[in-house]
Design a protein around this motif. Structure first.
Motif, PDB file in Angstrom:
ATOM      1  N   ARG A 251       0.676  -1.045  -0.077  1.00 39.15           N
ATOM      2  CA  ARG A 251      -0.036   0.004   0.031  1.00 39.15           C
ATOM      3  C   ARG A 251       0.946   1.165  -0.090  1.00 39.15           C
ATOM      4  N   LEU A 252       1.971   1.142   0.481  1.00 41.17           N
ATOM      5  CA  LEU A 252       2.801   2.306   0.747  1.00 41.17           C
ATOM      6  C   LEU A 252       3.529   2.587  -0.594  1.00 41.17           C
ATOM      7  N   VAL A 253       3.629   1.816  -1.472  1.00 43.02           N
ATOM      8  CA  VAL A 253       4.145   2.312  -2.916  1.00 43.02           C
ATOM      9  C   VAL A 253       3.127   3.340  -3.673  1.00 43.02           C
ATOM     10  N   LYS A 273      -1.160  -2.919   5.714  1.00 44.61           N
ATOM     11  CA  LYS A 273      -1.556  -1.482   6.495  1.00 44.61           C
ATOM     12  C   LYS A 273      -1.435  -2.308   7.785  1.00 44.61           C
ATOM     13  N   GLU A 274      -1.206  -1.236   8.611  1.00 44.79           N
ATOM     14  CA  GLU A 274      -0.726  -1.972  10.216  1.00 44.79           C
ATOM     15  C   GLU A 274      -2.190  -2.815  10.512  1.00 44.79           C
ATOM     16  N   ALA A 275      -1.895  -3.878  11.077  1.00 42.03           N
ATOM     17  CA  ALA A 275      -2.791  -4.670  11.747  1.00 42.03           C
ATOM     18  C   ALA A 275      -3.911  -4.825  10.638  1.00 42.03           C
ATOM     19  N   GLY A 303       7.739   0.445   0.131  1.00 44.50           N
ATOM     20  CA  GLY A 303       7.729   2.140   0.595  1.00 44.50           C
ATOM     21  C   GLY A 303       9.161   2.433   1.328  1.00 44.50           C
ATOM     22  N   GLY A 304       9.517   3.436   1.044  1.00 47.76           N
ATOM     23  CA  GLY A 304      10.730   3.855   1.989  1.00 47.76           C
ATOM     24  C   GLY A 304      11.864   2.988   1.662  1.00 47.76           C
ATOM     25  N   ASP A 305      12.575   2.556   2.802  1.00 51.46           N
ATOM     26  CA  ASP A 305      13.704   1.403   2.591  1.00 51.46           C
ATOM     27  C   ASP A 305      13.386   0.084   3.070  1.00 51.46           C
ATOM     28  N   PHE A 309      11.735  -0.834   9.366  1.00 49.42           N
ATOM     29  CA  PHE A 309      10.545  -1.246   9.666  1.00 49.42           C
ATOM     30  C   PHE A 309       9.757  -1.667   8.503  1.00 49.42           C
ATOM     31  N   GLY A 310      10.603  -2.562   7.497  1.00 51.01           N
ATOM     32  CA  GLY A 310       9.852  -2.920   6.508  1.00 51.01           C
ATOM     33  C   GLY A 310       9.821  -4.437   6.164  1.00 51.01           C
ATOM     34  N   ARG A 311      10.285  -5.060   7.342  1.00 53.32           N
ATOM     35  CA  ARG A 311      10.341  -6.470   7.395  1.00 53.32           C
ATOM     36  C   ARG A 311      10.736  -7.232   6.218  1.00 53.32           C
ATOM     37  N   ILE A 332      15.018   5.770   0.001  1.00 53.22           N
ATOM     38  CA  ILE A 332      14.919   6.969   1.116  1.00 53.22           C
ATOM     39  C   ILE A 332      13.900   6.787   1.968  1.00 53.22           C
ATOM     40  N   THR A 333      14.287   6.520   3.434  1.00 48.54           N
ATOM     41  CA  THR A 333      13.356   6.056   4.210  1.00 48.54           C
ATOM     42  C   THR A 333      12.401   7.236   4.609  1.00 48.54           C
ATOM     43  N   SER A 334      10.977   6.887   5.002  1.00 52.35           N
ATOM     44  CA  SER A 334      10.129   8.297   5.134  1.00 52.35           C
ATOM     45  C   SER A 334      10.978   9.312   6.115  1.00 52.35           C
ATOM     46  N   GLY A 337      12.886  11.389   3.802  1.00 55.21           N
ATOM     47  CA  GLY A 337      11.935  12.203   2.769  1.00 55.21           C
ATOM     48  C   GLY A 337      11.193  13.022   3.645  1.00 55.21           C
ATOM     49  N   CYS A 338      10.335  12.705   4.632  1.00 54.11           N
ATOM     50  CA  CYS A 338       9.230  13.564   5.125  1.00 54.11           C
ATOM     51  C   CYS A 338      10.088  14.812   5.973  1.00 54.11           C
ATOM     52  N   SER A 339      11.103  14.655   6.468  1.00 56.19           N
ATOM     53  CA  SER A 339      11.885  15.711   7.235  1.00 56.19           C
ATOM     54  C   SER A 339      12.436  16.761   6.274  1.00 56.19           C
ATOM     55  N   LEU A 410       3.434  16.234  12.419  1.00 60.03           N
ATOM     56  CA  LEU A 410       3.176  14.856  11.848  1.00 60.03           C
ATOM     57  C   LEU A 410       3.205  15.463  10.291  1.00 60.03           C
ATOM     58  N   VAL A 411       3.629  14.644   9.666  1.00 59.69           N
ATOM     59  CA  VAL A 411       3.946  14.760   8.181  1.00 59.69           C
ATOM     60  C   VAL A 411       2.835  13.524   7.703  1.00 59.69           C
ATOM     61  N   GLU A 412       2.071  14.119   6.793  1.00 58.12           N
ATOM     62  CA  GLU A 412       1.184  13.152   6.179  1.00 58.12           C
ATOM     63  C   GLU A 412       1.337  13.177   4.719  1.00 58.12           C
ATOM     64  N   ARG A 413       1.288  11.707   4.543  1.00 56.92           N
ATOM     65  CA  ARG A 413       1.661  11.694   2.809  1.00 56.92           C
ATOM     66  C   ARG A 413       2.843  12.335   2.599  1.00 56.92           C
ATOM     67  N   GLY A 414       4.107  12.183   3.271  1.00 54.59           N
ATOM     68  CA  GLY A 414       5.315  13.224   2.812  1.00 54.59           C
ATOM     69  C   GLY A 414       5.848  12.921   1.352  1.00 54.59           C
ATOM     70  N   THR A 415       6.085  13.908   1.116  1.00 55.94           N
ATOM     71  CA  THR A 415       7.060  14.087  -0.254  1.00 55.94           C
ATOM     72  C   THR A 415       6.084  14.132  -1.373  1.00 55.94           C
ATOM     73  N   SER A 440      -3.319   8.146   7.877  1.00 54.46           N
ATOM     74  CA  SER A 440      -2.004   7.417   7.742  1.00 54.46           C
ATOM     75  C   SER A 440      -1.865   7.459   6.200  1.00 54.46           C
ATOM     76  N   PRO A 441      -0.654   7.255   5.505  1.00 57.16           N
ATOM     77  CA  PRO A 441       0.667   7.424   6.411  1.00 57.16           C
ATOM     78  C   PRO A 441       0.986   8.531   6.830  1.00 57.16           C
ATOM     79  N   ALA A 442       1.296   8.412   8.017  1.00 59.72           N
ATOM     80  CA  ALA A 442       1.837   9.583   8.725  1.00 59.72           C
ATOM     81  C   ALA A 442       3.042   9.532   9.375  1.00 59.72           C
ATOM     82  N   LEU A 443       4.013  10.368   9.571  1.00 59.77           N
ATOM     83  CA  LEU A 443       5.260  10.100  10.343  1.00 59.77           C
ATOM     84  C   LEU A 443       4.999  11.361  11.556  1.00 59.77           C
TER      85      LEU A 443
HETATM   86  N1  SAH Z   1      10.028   1.138   5.302  1.00 62.11           N
HETATM   87  C1  SAH Z   1       9.096   2.388   5.226  1.00 62.11           C
HETATM   88  C2  SAH Z   1       8.359   2.397   6.481  1.00 62.11           C
HETATM   89  C3  SAH Z   1       7.440   1.285   6.582  1.00 62.11           C
HETATM   90  S1  SAH Z   1       6.498   1.234   8.128  1.00 62.11           S
HETATM   91  C4  SAH Z   1      10.181   3.554   5.274  1.00 62.11           C
HETATM   92  O1  SAH Z   1      11.412   3.228   5.175  1.00 62.11           O
HETATM   93  O2  SAH Z   1       9.966   4.576   5.277  1.00 62.11           O
HETATM   94  C5  SAH Z   1       5.238   2.539   7.620  1.00 62.11           C
HETATM   95  C6  SAH Z   1       5.268   3.808   8.123  1.00 62.11           C
HETATM   96  O3  SAH Z   1       5.941   4.559   7.543  1.00 62.11           O
HETATM   97  C7  SAH Z   1       3.838   4.557   8.317  1.00 62.11           C
HETATM   98  O4  SAH Z   1       2.911   4.026   9.328  1.00 62.11           O
HETATM   99  C8  SAH Z   1       4.399   5.933   8.429  1.00 62.11           C
HETATM  100  O5  SAH Z   1       4.607   6.250   9.537  1.00 62.11           O
HETATM  101  C9  SAH Z   1       5.610   5.913   7.656  1.00 62.11           C
HETATM  102  N2  SAH Z   1       5.460   6.532   6.289  1.00 62.11           N
HETATM  103  C10 SAH Z   1       5.865   5.812   5.212  1.00 62.11           C
HETATM  104  N3  SAH Z   1       5.659   6.481   4.004  1.00 62.11           N
HETATM  105  C11 SAH Z   1       5.284   7.756   4.358  1.00 62.11           C
HETATM  106  C12 SAH Z   1       4.776   9.081   3.843  1.00 62.11           C
HETATM  107  N4  SAH Z   1       4.764   9.133   2.647  1.00 62.11           N
HETATM  108  N5  SAH Z   1       4.481   9.946   4.607  1.00 62.11           N
HETATM  109  C13 SAH Z   1       4.528   9.848   6.029  1.00 62.11           C
HETATM  110  N6  SAH Z   1       4.864   8.798   6.565  1.00 62.11           N
HETATM  111  C14 SAH Z   1       5.119   7.642   5.802  1.00 62.11           C
END
Ligand code: SAH
Length: 461
Positions: A251-253, A273-275, A303-305, A309-311, A332-334, A337-339, A410-415, A440-443
């Motif tokens: 979902r995060l992609v 999605k969590e849970a 998503g991210g790296d 937290f990506g298993r 690039i981990t969120s 990216g988000c910061s 809180l950064v929602e849907r960052g980048t 969600s997704p929010a950091l």
């Molecule tokens: N492997 C991913 C993280 C997976 S855990 C990484 O490196 O970023 C999933 C969590 O990542 C989400 O609950 C959220 O907190 C965060 N996340 C991922 N993408 C995001 C985005 N675009 N904006 C904000 N938070 C994000």
């Protein structure tokens, strides 16, 4: 899309060209390159047109007459400087359903000429549908610098061996073979003009592919897709995305990232999605193994790296157990990216000397973290998956010595183009997030560095 791009085979086909001046000349040159039989209608032919015509009889008439269209022309091109005549031609062609182009008059065209880059058999065509011809030409000019002239030779080499390779390799290996030819040392040799060495290397590689077991095996590419903006992908990620046979994504992609995956690759959505795991982790692990054993090149896009937290670690652990080759491409981990996109440097000499990434995901309604450590001053903490546990996070941090006034973002849907940043303090952020309906997704970023955002925010401002 206003125009559907196709490449038309004109070799030996009849084409009608009306006009004998400079504009007609340019079209004629292209038509002859494509092997068309061109009937030219013009009161006068300029010298270049005269010279280009293989035979004077190709100049079939001085004046255009509707009756000429009894010949079954594949296409018609009106290239005179007489607007009325051009329109008449367009009208006649339209009535007979023959594709027509009126040069420099998009309104009366049923097809348009793209700007082309000819590296035959490789052909690149760029079009703006006549709306922005200059931009199309500039794009073409840029492509010119990307696509070396010698690619034409390389394309000819692949064309010569297509049938041989088809007869010697099973379908699933062919594309991989050709990619190795074009992207590896063989392609390089060709570009360097060492044609016979390249050809020999191609034959050696073909032998290896048809005999060696190692080439029959599939593999898995665990690739980080970054937080959303496709510009943040690595070159390697992009290359693998365009070479895979099948992609498993969650979902995060971001959709914009999925757009860049090879169009013909099979797509398998494994949710997450969590849970609420659409496909349980065990099943994902097994799918990766099974697909690779079928000889596929499997893209596991996360998503991210993948290691944050990506298993990703668990997935490749199972691959290693099963002796499946794999590679890992960081993303690039969120938190990064988000910061960056929120204008919040995670460390800053005056505000924070250290930074920690933690998961806010609760196990059995408990968040078991080293709160003392997280609450200390001059320290930034980034919580992944922390939206639901935000009230608990703020409560625990304050209970362990963090001041109520410590800033939180809180950064929602960052980048992405939908990025939204909500800020507050440990005391009020939980409430603000409910008021603002953050999704969600929010950091979550906690620390004095958040204050910098008021000066450093740049994205979407
Ligand atoms: N492997 C991913 C993280 C997976 S855990 C990484 O490196 O970023 C999933 C969590 O990542 C989400 O609950 C959220 O907190 C965060 N996340 C991922 N993408 C995001 C985005 N675009 N904006 C904000 N938070 C994000």
């Amino acid at each position: 899309m206003d125009n559907f791009p196709i490449f038309l085979r004109l070799r030996g086909e009849k084409v009608l060209l009306i006009g004998g001046g400079g504009v007609a000349e340019r079209k004629l040159r292209l038509l002859l390159k494509a092997g068309a039989q061109v009937d030219v209608v013009a009161t006068e032919l300029n010298d270049a047109v005269k010279q280009m015509l293989p035979d004077p009889s190709w100049h079939i008439a001085q004046q255009y007459e509707t009756e000429l269209l009894t010949t079954p022309y594949r296409i018609i091109i009106a290239a005179t400087d007489d607007g009325e005549l051009n329109q008449r031609v367009a009208h006649d062609a339209g009535q007979r359903n023959i594709p027509v182009n009126v040069v420099d008059d998009p309104k009366h065209c049923s097809f348009i000429f793209p700007s082309i880059l000819d590296r035959s058999p490789l052909l690149l065509a760029v079009s703006s549908g006549g709306e922005a011809p200059v931009l199309a030409r500039q794009t073409r000019a840029r492509l010119e610098t990307f696509v070396p002239a010698a690619w034409g030779d390389l394309a000819q080499l692949t064309s010569r061996y297509r049938e041989t390779v088809k007869s010697r390799l099973p379908e699933k290996l062919r594309r991989r073979f050709w990619e190795e030819v074009c992207e590896g040392p063989i392609g390089e040799q060709m570009l360097a003009g060492r044609k016979s060495e390249a050809e020999q290397a191609l034959l050696d590689l073909l032998n290896a592919y048809s005999q060696d077991q190692k080439y029959q095996k599939g593999e898995v590419w665990l690739v980080g897709a970054g937080p959303g903006d496709p510009d943040l992908l690595t070159f390697r990620a992009l290359r693998l995305m365009q070479n895979c046979d099948v992609v498993l994504y969650d979902r995060l992609v971001a959709p914009a990232v999925m757009e860049l995956v090879r169009r013909d690759a099979d797509r398998i959505y494994v949710g997450k999605k969590e849970a609420e795991h659409v496909v349980p982790q065990d099943e994902i692990n097994q799918m990766l193994i099974d697909l690779a054993k079928e000889g596929k090149r499997v893209l596991r896009l996360k998503g991210g790296d993948p290691f944050i937290f990506g298993r990703g670690g668990e997935e490749i652990d199972r691959l290693a157990e099963n002796d499946i080759p794999f590679q890992v491409v960081p993303g690039i981990t969120s938190a990064s990216g988000c910061s960056s996109y929120a204008g919040i440097p995670l460390t800053h000499r005056d505000y924070a000397q250290s930074c920690q990434f933690v998961t806010g995901h609760m196990k059995d309604d408990v968040l078991d973290l080293e709160w003392q450590e997280l609450a200390r001053p001059a320290h930034t903490v980034v919580f992944y998956m922390g939206l639901n546990s935000l009230p608990e996070i703020s409560k625990q941090l304050m209970a362990h010595g963090a001041p109520e006034s410590r800033p939180v973002a809180l950064v929602e849907r960052g980048t992405t183009s939908q990025q939204r940043v909500v800020t507050g303090t440990l005391a009020d952020i939980a409430e603000t997030v409910i008021e603002e309906n953050v999704k969600s997704p929010a950091l979550i970023i906690v620390g004095d560095v958040v204050e910098l955002r008021s000066r450093l925010a740049w994205f979407g401002q």
